[in-house]
Design an enzyme around this catalytic site. Sequence first.
Site, PDB file in Angstrom:
ATOM      1  N   SER A  84      29.800 -17.448 -18.996  1.00 59.47           N
ATOM      2  CA  SER A  84      29.466 -16.104 -18.538  1.00 59.47           C
ATOM      3  C   SER A  84      29.968 -15.768 -17.142  1.00 59.47           C
ATOM      4  O   SER A  84      29.846 -14.619 -16.708  1.00 59.47           O
ATOM      5  CB  SER A  84      27.953 -15.908 -18.598  1.00 59.47           C
ATOM      6  OG  SER A  84      27.537 -15.802 -19.937  1.00 59.47           O
TER       7      SER A  84
ATOM      8  N   PHE B   1      25.257 -17.974 -34.447  1.00 60.68           N
ATOM      9  CA  PHE B   1      24.823 -19.373 -34.494  1.00 60.68           C
ATOM     10  C   PHE B   1      23.398 -19.450 -35.046  1.00 60.68           C
ATOM     11  O   PHE B   1      22.470 -19.875 -34.370  1.00 60.68           O
ATOM     12  CB  PHE B   1      24.924 -20.004 -33.111  1.00 60.68           C
ATOM     13  CG  PHE B   1      26.319 -20.012 -32.560  1.00 60.68           C
ATOM     14  CD1 PHE B   1      27.296 -20.820 -33.131  1.00 60.68           C
ATOM     15  CD2 PHE B   1      26.666 -19.198 -31.496  1.00 60.68           C
ATOM     16  CE1 PHE B   1      28.593 -20.826 -32.633  1.00 60.68           C
ATOM     17  CE2 PHE B   1      27.954 -19.203 -30.989  1.00 60.68           C
ATOM     18  CZ  PHE B   1      28.929 -20.016 -31.558  1.00 60.68           C
TER      19      PHE B   1
ATOM     20  N   TYR C   2      19.273  -9.742 -20.737  1.00 56.57           N
ATOM     21  CA  TYR C   2      20.630 -10.283 -20.771  1.00 56.57           C
ATOM     22  C   TYR C   2      21.204 -10.225 -22.174  1.00 56.57           C
ATOM     23  O   TYR C   2      20.566 -10.668 -23.138  1.00 56.57           O
ATOM     24  CB  TYR C   2      20.608 -11.720 -20.268  1.00 56.57           C
ATOM     25  CG  TYR C   2      21.964 -12.280 -19.948  1.00 56.57           C
ATOM     26  CD1 TYR C   2      22.580 -11.998 -18.739  1.00 56.57           C
ATOM     27  CD2 TYR C   2      22.636 -13.081 -20.852  1.00 56.57           C
ATOM     28  CE1 TYR C   2      23.822 -12.511 -18.425  1.00 56.57           C
ATOM     29  CE2 TYR C   2      23.879 -13.601 -20.554  1.00 56.57           C
ATOM     30  CZ  TYR C   2      24.466 -13.316 -19.346  1.00 56.57           C
ATOM     31  OH  TYR C   2      25.711 -13.822 -19.045  1.00 56.57           O
TER      32      TYR C   2
END
Length: 393
Positions: free
Chosen positions: A83, A140, A178
């Site tokens: 990130s 995922f 986030y």
Amino acid sequence: MTRTPVRAALGTAVAFILLAGAAPAAATGGTLRPQLEAITAAGMPGVFAQAVDGRHRQSAAAGVADVTTGAPTRPGMRHRVGSITKTFTATVLLQLAGEGRLRLDAPLGRYLPAYAVDGVTVRMLLNHTSGIADYDHVIFATDTSLEENRHRTFTPAELAAFGLNQPATNPPGAAWSYSNTNYVLAGMILEKITGRSPAYEITKRIIRPLGLRHTYLPGTGTRIHGPHAAAYIPWYEGVLVDFADYNMSWGWAAGDLVSTTDDLNRFYRALLTGKLLKPAQLAEMQTTVPWVPGAPEYGGYGLGLYSNLLPCGLAWGHDGLVLGHSTISWHSADGRRQVTVAQNMTHYVAPGQPDPISDATITMLVTQLCGEQPATARTTAARPHLAEQSFRR
């Protein structure tokens, strides 16, 4: 067989520091190598870092890059920095704003009509207040998906759809949450305005002018070019599985970057000293949403850049965590004192459990930036935006 569940893979492991008594910075953070050895002693296979104090620069490493061969970790290794890519992406968008080609408070739909969300602006994408959900837990969803996606190419449109199809985390602008989807959409805006990919613009505007010789965005390439450490995740029975070779298209403008500790220190020093942005745009980047509601003095998240309160004042930077590689890059406001650290194992501890590796890492970071701290200083590490979703079985 059981093991600690793997957490969402592309996040940021930010720690904010709360202190009972702030102390002035010492002239130096001490020798780096023993502090890195404390991290490997706590359980990290390999770690390397670079610390800068004015003109004094030290690079060091500890532990192993490969647990099978015993090859040592070396300073200067290439590393997936996750990130931290967001700071590069945000910098280019702020350059476009300074050129009059982008308005931060324009609605998302002005630039991407097909992805419009009522009330969401470009600024909200960059400071994670849009309320648009993340996509990691979709991609995922199971342990097996980590291997299934190793060579899969995701398009930005797919990634954006994954996030936008999830329930919103909050109304636009109401809270900080986030989300990598924000930076995929930001990358799509960059592409729409310039007609070029984020990788092209980041290379042209940042990497080449600053001479970051070991920094690049690999796109769909699975290999890391140059010397690098393995990227470990503890698997069943504690066996370490290496995810260094991976198609990082799933990170794109949110987390695709490969770099070194030296290159990252050069980048953040240039950014914070005004070599990449005009003063107005740097001020926008450093306008933050507080980590602690109602307590902006502890720092917060700006536009691709965050601040933390340290004993010696606010530190600026970012960090990144992908499959097996993590990086933290923190810097004094004037860019004089810097430290960037890279590690080769992630997803090794369950939420709420003791984490001596992180404790040793934070001690090293604070010491390098601020010097040794008195025993009265109380340091609390919090990671408010590491996603908590387990991979489902």
